[in-house]
Design a protein around this motif. Structure first.
Motif, mmCIF file in Angstrom:
data_model
loop_
_atom_site.group_PDB
_atom_site.id
_atom_site.type_symbol
_atom_site.label_atom_id
_atom_site.label_comp_id
_atom_site.label_asym_id
_atom_site.label_seq_id
_atom_site.Cartn_x
_atom_site.Cartn_y
_atom_site.Cartn_z
ATOM 1 N N VAL A 56 0.851 -1.350 0.076
ATOM 2 C CA VAL A 56 0.125 0.072 -0.049
ATOM 3 C C VAL A 56 1.008 1.176 -0.061
ATOM 4 O O VAL A 56 0.557 2.186 -0.869
ATOM 5 C CB VAL A 56 -0.979 -0.006 1.218
ATOM 6 C CG1 VAL A 56 -1.797 1.376 1.430
ATOM 7 C CG2 VAL A 56 -2.074 -1.248 1.056
ATOM 8 N N LEU A 57 1.917 1.219 0.961
ATOM 9 C CA LEU A 57 2.845 2.540 0.841
ATOM 10 C C LEU A 57 3.414 2.627 -0.669
ATOM 11 O O LEU A 57 3.732 3.536 -0.909
ATOM 12 C CB LEU A 57 3.806 2.182 1.784
ATOM 13 C CG LEU A 57 3.262 2.536 3.471
ATOM 14 C CD1 LEU A 57 4.404 2.013 4.177
ATOM 15 C CD2 LEU A 57 2.783 3.882 3.685
ATOM 16 N N GLY A 58 3.779 1.576 -1.088
ATOM 17 C CA GLY A 58 4.313 1.762 -2.537
ATOM 18 C C GLY A 58 3.252 2.330 -3.432
ATOM 19 O O GLY A 58 3.794 3.146 -4.381
ATOM 20 N N ILE A 59 2.243 1.905 -3.378
ATOM 21 C CA ILE A 59 1.059 2.648 -4.256
ATOM 22 C C ILE A 59 1.107 4.141 -3.743
ATOM 23 O O ILE A 59 1.004 4.908 -4.978
ATOM 24 C CB ILE A 59 -0.126 1.930 -4.169
ATOM 25 C CG1 ILE A 59 -0.097 0.628 -4.404
ATOM 26 C CG2 ILE A 59 -1.488 2.436 -4.884
ATOM 27 C CD1 ILE A 59 -1.318 -0.512 -4.320
ATOM 28 N N LEU A 60 0.977 4.297 -2.620
ATOM 29 C CA LEU A 60 0.683 5.975 -2.212
ATOM 30 C C LEU A 60 1.838 6.638 -2.431
ATOM 31 O O LEU A 60 1.762 7.814 -2.520
ATOM 32 C CB LEU A 60 0.434 5.896 -0.653
ATOM 33 C CG LEU A 60 -0.800 5.228 -0.117
ATOM 34 C CD1 LEU A 60 -0.737 5.387 1.144
ATOM 35 C CD2 LEU A 60 -1.862 6.173 -0.645
ATOM 36 N N ARG A 61 3.053 6.161 -2.728
ATOM 37 C CA ARG A 61 4.132 6.671 -3.049
ATOM 38 C C ARG A 61 4.399 7.291 -4.653
ATOM 39 O O ARG A 61 5.388 7.923 -4.958
ATOM 40 C CB ARG A 61 5.644 6.117 -2.782
ATOM 41 C CG ARG A 61 5.785 5.950 -0.973
ATOM 42 C CD ARG A 61 7.212 5.648 -0.680
ATOM 43 N NE ARG A 61 7.392 5.517 0.583
ATOM 44 C CZ ARG A 61 7.508 4.151 1.196
ATOM 45 N NH1 ARG A 61 7.519 2.980 0.335
ATOM 46 N NH2 ARG A 61 7.578 4.318 2.531
ATOM 47 N N ALA A 62 3.434 6.567 -5.425
ATOM 48 C CA ALA A 62 3.358 6.604 -6.744
ATOM 49 C C ALA A 62 3.137 8.042 -7.225
ATOM 50 O O ALA A 62 2.181 8.603 -6.435
ATOM 51 C CB ALA A 62 2.635 5.776 -7.628
ATOM 52 N N ARG A 63 3.758 8.709 -7.936
ATOM 53 C CA ARG A 63 3.661 10.229 -8.429
ATOM 54 C C ARG A 63 2.169 10.335 -8.930
ATOM 55 O O ARG A 63 1.707 10.049 -9.828
ATOM 56 C CB ARG A 63 4.810 10.865 -9.274
ATOM 57 C CG ARG A 63 6.092 10.785 -8.837
ATOM 58 C CD ARG A 63 6.787 11.307 -9.930
ATOM 59 N NE ARG A 63 6.559 12.863 -10.304
ATOM 60 C CZ ARG A 63 6.983 13.231 -11.556
ATOM 61 N NH1 ARG A 63 7.749 12.583 -12.460
ATOM 62 N NH2 ARG A 63 6.474 14.514 -11.793
ATOM 63 N N GLY A 64 1.462 11.139 -8.169
ATOM 64 C CA GLY A 64 -0.035 11.566 -8.802
ATOM 65 C C GLY A 64 -1.103 11.092 -7.951
ATOM 66 O O GLY A 64 -2.054 11.406 -7.772
ATOM 67 N N VAL A 65 -0.632 9.974 -7.235
ATOM 68 C CA VAL A 65 -1.824 9.162 -6.425
ATOM 69 C C VAL A 65 -2.178 10.001 -5.061
ATOM 70 O O VAL A 65 -3.303 10.163 -5.181
ATOM 71 C CB VAL A 65 -1.113 7.668 -5.891
ATOM 72 C CG1 VAL A 65 -2.068 7.163 -4.937
ATOM 73 C CG2 VAL A 65 -1.217 6.893 -7.207
ATOM 74 N N PRO A 66 -1.090 10.575 -4.551
ATOM 75 C CA PRO A 66 -1.496 11.244 -3.027
ATOM 76 C C PRO A 66 -2.511 12.472 -3.543
ATOM 77 O O PRO A 66 -3.337 12.938 -2.933
ATOM 78 C CB PRO A 66 -0.285 11.728 -2.608
ATOM 79 C CG PRO A 66 0.511 10.754 -3.046
ATOM 80 C CD PRO A 66 0.156 10.399 -4.483
ATOM 81 N N ALA A 67 -2.071 13.182 -4.435
ATOM 82 C CA ALA A 67 -2.695 14.561 -5.097
ATOM 83 C C ALA A 67 -4.110 14.120 -5.509
ATOM 84 O O ALA A 67 -5.147 14.686 -5.198
ATOM 85 C CB ALA A 67 -2.002 15.144 -6.250
ATOM 86 N N GLY A 68 -4.108 12.960 -6.453
ATOM 87 C CA GLY A 68 -5.392 12.404 -6.938
ATOM 88 C C GLY A 68 -6.192 12.125 -5.675
ATOM 89 O O GLY A 68 -7.538 12.318 -5.504
ATOM 90 N N ILE A 69 -5.931 11.551 -4.506
ATOM 91 C CA ILE A 69 -6.852 10.986 -3.291
ATOM 92 C C ILE A 69 -7.111 12.039 -2.544
ATOM 93 O O ILE A 69 -8.412 12.362 -2.399
ATOM 94 C CB ILE A 69 -5.838 10.202 -2.601
ATOM 95 C CG1 ILE A 69 -5.558 8.939 -3.251
ATOM 96 C CG2 ILE A 69 -6.475 10.122 -1.286
ATOM 97 C CD1 ILE A 69 -4.789 7.717 -2.381
ATOM 98 N N PHE A 70 -6.291 13.266 -2.396
ATOM 99 C CA PHE A 70 -6.804 14.536 -1.786
ATOM 100 C C PHE A 70 -7.655 15.186 -2.434
ATOM 101 O O PHE A 70 -8.734 15.891 -1.842
ATOM 102 C CB PHE A 70 -5.583 15.359 -1.515
ATOM 103 C CG PHE A 70 -5.784 16.606 -0.540
ATOM 104 C CD1 PHE A 70 -5.824 16.457 0.913
ATOM 105 C CD2 PHE A 70 -6.235 17.649 -1.141
ATOM 106 C CE1 PHE A 70 -6.245 17.412 1.615
ATOM 107 C CE2 PHE A 70 -6.393 18.787 -0.293
ATOM 108 C CZ PHE A 70 -6.560 18.617 1.076
ATOM 109 N N ILE A 71 -7.566 15.499 -4.015
ATOM 110 C CA ILE A 71 -8.541 16.083 -4.423
ATOM 111 C C ILE A 71 -9.935 15.499 -4.563
ATOM 112 O O ILE A 71 -10.974 16.045 -4.259
ATOM 113 C CB ILE A 71 -8.070 16.155 -6.194
ATOM 114 C CG1 ILE A 71 -6.763 17.281 -6.053
ATOM 115 C CG2 ILE A 71 -9.030 16.697 -6.890
ATOM 116 C CD1 ILE A 71 -6.126 17.079 -7.571
#
Length: 428
Positions: free
Chosen positions: A228-243
């Motif tokens: 899961v942490l590897g997925i969350l570190r992928a560029r763009g994933v955290p921004a997409g989740i927060f938006i």
């Protein structure tokens, strides 16, 4: 010819998407009808603003813990079985919520309804991600979310029409009716997910494509083991989740707290239902014109502009404006909020490892549910201290932060570019 997970050709028509949109319209319509009905039922049971915030948060509490396991399961199996399970939980939660005689029981059945909604959405989003080519993802996710907007358009109007002066009895009736609406979703849950049978005869080009997929098999296997942490570190994933979190929190608190605002300002429940439906109608209009908007502005600019305007409009809802002005603001707000959900889905799908896309979508939904737990609870606390308009100011700040993230260059604008990425995308 594109080949799906089962070895046969991936469906080229979009009848499956139409059926999915219809089913989602019923499921979301039931939830959108039940959410304000739950707020009115809680008011009839003596709830204050803080209690309504807690009940709205419980709706997201069970899904908060279930999203990632469901996503992992969907990555390695079929998606469609989650849909009838979700429908059954939504219908059961609505019906039993209508019989609740205490705030605790009402909150518990609201949580069951939220878990059902999560099951349905994870299954449905995974089907869209799996059966859409990269170039079709923005369009298909946009059309898929029209189902949600249709439900959000009709549900509040139906709730407002059913809820009358006898709030205890009429809110219970609205919840029972919403259960029947949810059950109607099963009529469209047929032949939605493609399951391949015997492989079709292949052309030389198709054989070459199959070889490319086979060559990417090791990469797919590695991606399936990404933590899961590897997925969350992928560029763009955290921004997409927060938006997505910010946009959904705005929609959710509008649905839960506009009835409270209406009670304080003397706005009838039927009028509140029309206002919520006006917001949903504007969201549908936005998604119908999303493709030309993307061509003109691009994904990052479109997300940033709509979140910025949405933040200003959300804060404006806190002002003691007349009903007609509130209607105008909610229509504009609905148009702005229509962008964030489908484009954040595409952003997360394209940024995540190819064989962990359902898990990435589930993480996005976990973020949504986290927002649905924290935002209503925070809104209830703020409303209890600063008044019922204060939560909308909080939402404005959240959307402004999302606008800033929308301008970052983390999220990919296009689809997979390398041969290996293209092979992985086609395999999923």
């Amino acid at each position: 010819m594109r080949y799906g997970r089962g070895g046969g050709p991936r469906p080229t028509g979009r009848c499956w998407l139409l059926r999915l949109v219809i089913a989602f319209s019923f499921a979301q319509g039931a939830v959108s009808m039940a959410r304000p009905a739950v707020s009115y039922r809680a008011l009839s049971l003596g709830a204050d603003e803080r209690a309504i915030g807690v009940i709205a948060g419980v709706y997201a509490l069970l899904p908060l813990f279930a999203a990632v396991p469901l996503g992992r399961r969907t990555d390695h199996g079929r998606c469609a079985p989650l849909l009838p399970v979700g429908v059954a939980l939504i219908a059961g939660g609505c019906a039993l919520g209508g019989t609740a005689t205490s705030l605790g029981a009402l909150a518990a059945w609201s949580g069951v309804m939220g878990l059902g909604h999560l099951c349905f959405v994870i299954g449905a989003q995974s089907i869209v991600a799996r059966q859409s080519a990269p170039a079709e993802q923005d369009r298909n996710f946009g059309h898929f979310t029209i189902g949600a907007s249709l439900g959000q358009l009709v549900g509040p109007i139906a709730a407002g029409a059913l809820i009358g002066p006898d709030m205890d009895r009429s809110s219970a009736l609205a919840l029972v009716v919403s259960s029947a609406v949810a059950a109607a979703a099963v009529t469209s849950l047929w032949r939605i997910e493609y399951v391949g049978g015997a492989p079709a005869p292949r052309s030389p080009e198709a054989e070459a494509e199959a070889e490319a997929e086979a060559g990417a098999g090791a990469a797919v296997e590695r991606a399936a083991k990404v933590p899961v942490l590897g997925i969350l570190r992928a560029r763009g994933v955290p921004a997409g989740i927060f938006i997505s979190l910010a946009v959904l929190s705005a929609t959710d608190i509008l649905t839960a707290y506009l009835p409270v605002v209406g009670e304080h300002r003397g706005i009838a429940p039927a009028t509140v239902g029309v206002l919520l439906s006006l917001r949903a109608g504007a969201t549908i209009a936005c998604r119908l014109v999303m493709t030309p908007l993307l061509r003109v502005l691009g994904r990052r600019a479109l997300i940033a502009v709509t979140c910025l305007l949405g933040g200003v409009l959300c804060a404006g809802v806190a002002l003691p404006v007349p009903v007609w002005a509130l209607a105008v603001m909610l229509a504009l707000l609905g148009f702005c909020l229509g962008v964030g959900q489908p484009l954040s889905m595409t952003t997360v799908v394209r940024a995540a490892p190819a064989a962990a896309r359902s898990t990435a979508l589930a993480l996005r939904l976990t973020g949504n549910r986290l927002g649905q737990v924290a935002a209503p609870a925070g809104a209830g606390a703020i409303a209890g201290v600063a008044g019922v308009g204060a939560p909308f100011v909080m939402l404005g700040v959240l959307l402004l932060a999302a606008a800033g993230l929308g301008l970052r260059r983390d999220a990919p604008e296009g689809g997979p570019s390398s041969p290996a990425e293209r092979a992985l995308a086609e395999k999923n």
